[in-house]
Write a protein that holds these residues in place. Structure first.
Motif, short mmCIF file in Angstrom:
data_model
loop_
_atom_site.label_atom_id
_atom_site.label_comp_id
_atom_site.label_asym_id
_atom_site.label_seq_id
_atom_site.Cartn_x
_atom_site.Cartn_y
_atom_site.Cartn_z
N VAL B 224 91.29 78.18 40.03
CA VAL B 224 90.95 77.10 39.10
C VAL B 224 91.10 77.44 37.62
CG1 VAL B 224 89.38 76.07 40.78
CG2 VAL B 224 88.46 77.60 39.04
N GLY B 225 90.97 78.70 37.23
CA GLY B 225 91.03 79.04 35.81
C GLY B 225 89.80 78.53 35.06
N GLY B 226 89.93 78.41 33.75
CA GLY B 226 88.91 77.79 32.92
C GLY B 226 87.56 78.47 32.98
N GLU B 227 86.54 77.65 33.08
CA GLU B 227 85.14 78.09 33.02
C GLU B 227 84.81 79.14 34.09
OE1 GLU B 227 81.60 77.18 30.84
OE2 GLU B 227 83.32 75.81 30.88
N GLN B 228 85.36 78.96 35.29
CA GLN B 228 85.03 79.90 36.36
C GLN B 228 85.75 81.24 36.16
OE1 GLN B 228 84.13 78.37 40.36
NE2 GLN B 228 85.01 76.44 39.70
N LEU B 229 86.93 81.20 35.57
CA LEU B 229 87.60 82.45 35.22
C LEU B 229 86.79 83.18 34.15
CD1 LEU B 229 89.88 84.52 35.14
CD2 LEU B 229 91.22 82.91 33.77
N GLU B 230 86.31 82.43 33.19
CA GLU B 230 85.48 83.05 32.15
C GLU B 230 84.23 83.68 32.75
OE1 GLU B 230 85.22 81.37 28.17
OE2 GLU B 230 83.08 81.11 28.50
N ALA B 231 83.61 82.98 33.69
CA ALA B 231 82.41 83.52 34.35
C ALA B 231 82.75 84.79 35.13
CB ALA B 231 81.81 82.46 35.27
N ALA B 232 83.87 84.75 35.83
CA ALA B 232 84.29 85.93 36.60
C ALA B 232 84.54 87.12 35.68
CB ALA B 232 85.54 85.61 37.42
N LEU B 233 85.18 86.86 34.53
CA LEU B 233 85.42 87.95 33.58
C LEU B 233 84.10 88.56 33.11
CD1 LEU B 233 88.27 86.30 31.45
CD2 LEU B 233 88.49 88.45 32.70
N SER B 234 83.07 87.74 33.06
CA SER B 234 81.76 88.24 32.60
C SER B 234 81.10 89.16 33.61
CB SER B 234 80.80 87.07 32.31
OG SER B 234 81.24 86.34 31.20
N VAL B 235 81.24 88.85 34.89
CA VAL B 235 80.47 89.60 35.89
C VAL B 235 81.31 90.61 36.67
CG1 VAL B 235 78.89 87.64 36.17
CG2 VAL B 235 80.76 87.96 37.79
N ILE B 236 82.62 90.61 36.43
CA ILE B 236 83.46 91.50 37.23
C ILE B 236 83.20 92.95 36.83
CG2 ILE B 236 85.50 91.51 35.73
CD1 ILE B 236 87.18 91.06 38.35
N ASN B 237 83.31 93.83 37.81
CA ASN B 237 83.07 95.25 37.58
C ASN B 237 84.31 95.95 37.03
OD1 ASN B 237 80.41 95.13 38.61
ND2 ASN B 237 81.19 95.25 40.72
N ASP B 238 84.09 97.15 36.52
CA ASP B 238 85.20 97.98 36.05
C ASP B 238 86.26 98.10 37.14
OD1 ASP B 238 83.81 98.35 33.72
OD2 ASP B 238 83.39 100.48 34.05
N TYR B 239 87.51 98.09 36.71
CA TYR B 239 88.66 98.20 37.60
C TYR B 239 88.79 97.00 38.54
CZ TYR B 239 88.09 102.89 35.81
OH TYR B 239 87.91 103.94 34.98
N GLY B 240 88.14 95.91 38.19
CA GLY B 240 88.22 94.71 39.01
C GLY B 240 89.61 94.12 39.00
N ARG B 241 89.90 93.32 40.01
CA ARG B 241 91.21 92.68 40.15
C ARG B 241 91.03 91.17 40.17
NH1 ARG B 241 88.98 95.72 43.91
NH2 ARG B 241 90.18 94.93 45.68
N ILE B 242 91.89 90.51 39.44
CA ILE B 242 91.89 89.06 39.42
C ILE B 242 93.22 88.57 39.97
CG2 ILE B 242 91.79 86.99 37.97
CD1 ILE B 242 89.98 88.59 36.06
N VAL B 243 93.13 87.83 41.07
CA VAL B 243 94.32 87.24 41.68
C VAL B 243 94.50 85.86 41.06
CG1 VAL B 243 95.35 86.44 43.84
CG2 VAL B 243 93.86 88.48 43.84
N ALA B 244 95.53 85.72 40.22
CA ALA B 244 95.77 84.44 39.56
C ALA B 244 96.65 83.58 40.46
CB ALA B 244 96.42 84.66 38.20
#
Lengths: 345, 345
Positions: B224-244
């Protein structure tokens, strides 16, 4: 050996909110502590001011512990040993992580011996130091640099960018850089051999990129984030790679860009962040590749030297603001030739 | 064999600007073209409406060619062969890419034979179709799924997300999902076995993530991007992976989030976009892993069925808007049991 009995150090007086100001720092005079067993006393001749230090001035959880209020700041420095109770002999040149002070008493094992016959001592804070390793790791390990790449490097006249650009060139890539003044742009083109360069303050970055890279870019080495990242997302080619090395545009201000990340999906981009401190194990490979290029003059290392510990907070602030300095910003704490007269210091 | 002599198809009448409306589409009646040598005539029983189709309705350069104005739309469909001048016998069930029409006359080599003994035909548009392959490739090839991961999946009650979540669970990961209604949230938890789920319309996503993933997340499968991506960026751990995988929040409206990408550097994240059409070669591996899980009921495949070709534009619009449908949205064009009576059609 006769030692100076007092040293000076820069302490964090208060945590900056937004852009740091001189009031966030204070200069203190303290006694020099003679080395204990296993320790050395180093006369620092040069210290580094680096963007990452801004992060340590906040108290947020981060990849490095925050600086303590009322305590001296830390960072890379080089100097020569003036007293030793370790295997490192007095007179030896070393690099260590206790900058922001005239003298440092440290365990010998925290110091790395440097060879000042390759480059002058200050270069171990830049091209052969952490910024150089950052460029090396960013291009190779994070960005997967290829000879056929059209690479865009922001903050290209800075400590990391100037090495990244020249290193990419040495691998055959086409390199475009951005910087904050026409003088720097000319320097990138005329002195460092960039294929193209633009002043990011002069019009929209995306327009410059479209002009300088009509076939798009394949690799973006991002030191700034914001508007230039947005521009890179616009012109980057399918399967492009973005090396997220720094976002200096966002360290002190909330960002307004990039406004659209859809290209990450549509163009199948990879954007990968890294912190050079995770990659110290690459130092031997880095030195093996870069030191000869530096020694033979194929990689130049522009430096801006600021004199005197008392001026280091302002040097740090000006470096963050950008625009004033070219290349690696180094604060000179003592004459590098002082070693020959260090008995009288 | 007696054939119906007319078919209907949905054409693109005008390109949507922002959200599509029914006026962008038109229904046309055309003669059925009998198969030439090497061709088959397929009675489509089900067609897919997918978010990526929105991209093809614009005329921007993209990874797939844009739909032509005045021409029928295209997309995945399943059906059975009613006439053949190829090696595929009449009566065979196939999947192909000429949806948005009742009948399709296509080269036999463009059709894939499907086994309706494993799952019903419509499931070849979802869990065993492109959305399922998207989930599989996204988790494994792009996200590097690990058993120890805490994974967050947005649009988790959708066609891709529902497979991604269950597939991650089947590998031992802890899985949190978001969806747009309390009913869907309950479905994720109670029916699909998610470890946690939240309604992204109910408060700030970052608050839900902090509550449901107090130790942070390691993998974010972003639809979805947007607000939920921003939230994920906030809580993701070091070395986290984001599948776009998709940014459905941005397909029709300019985004206002994420506002801060600094975590990509600071946390050493990797964000990687992909397009499933690049990864067709993984289909055999995908089927080998997922088909048994589907057949044994370990992966469920919620579907929302809309009846009638004439309702397909509205089904597409409602799917994009979100909220109305659960799981894969499929338009039923004919009864799947119609095969037995196709002689009289």
């Amino acid at each position: 050996m006769q030692l100076r009995t007092t040293s000076r150090e820069i302490r964090l007086r208060s945590r900056p909110s937004g852009w740091p100001t001189p009031e966030n720092f204070e200069l203190a005079e303290i006694p020099v502590r003679p080395p204990d067993d296993g320790e050395i006393l180093v006369r620092n001749t040069h210290m580094s001011v680096d963007p990452y230090m801004r992060g340590r001035m906040s108290d947020a959880k981060s990849y490095v512990p925050p600086y303590e209020l009322g305590e001296p700041l830390q960072g890379a420095a080089v100097g020569f040993v003036t007293a030793s109770r370790s295997e490192i002999a007095a007179g030896t040149w070393v690099r260590h992580d206790r900058g922001w002070r005239d003298y440092a008493t440290i365990p010998a094992k925290r110091a790395q011996i440097i060879d000042i016959n390759i480059v002058p001592p200050s270069a171990y804070l830049g091209v052969l130091g952490m910024p150089g390793l950052t460029a090396f790791v960013g291009l190779h390990d994070i960005g997967g640099l290829k000879k056929s790449d059209i690479a865009f490097i922001s903050s290209a006249a800075g400590a990391v960018g100037s090495v990244a650009g020249q290193l990419a060139k040495s691998h055959g890539a086409t390199v475009i850089g951005s910087a904050g003044s026409d003088e720097k742009v000319a320097f990138l083109r005329d002195e460092l051999g960039f294929d193209g360069a633009f002043n990011y303050k002069d019009g929209k970055p995306v327009g410059h990129l479209r002009r300088l890279a009509p076939n798009g870019i394949d690799l973006y080495f991002d030191n700034v984030g914001g508007e230039q990242l947005e521009a890179a997302l616009s012109v980057i080619n399918d399967y492009g790679r973005i090396v997220a090395c720094g976002m200096i545009s966002q360290y002190n201000e909330a960002p307004s860009a990039p406004r659209n990340l859809m290209p990450i999906v549509r163009k199948r981009l990879t954007m990968r962040g890294f912190i050079v401190f995770d990659h110290q194990a690459r130092t031997p490979d880095f030195v093996r590749e870069v030191a000869p290029l530096v020694k033979t003059g194929r990689i130049k290392f522009p430096e801006s030297i600021v004199d005197g510990l008392e001026n280091s907070p302002q040097a740090f602030i000006d470096m963050l603001l950008g625009g004033k300095y070219l290349g690696k910003v180094v604060v000179r704490l003592a004459d590098a030739d002082a070693r020959s007269s260090n008995k009288s210091m």
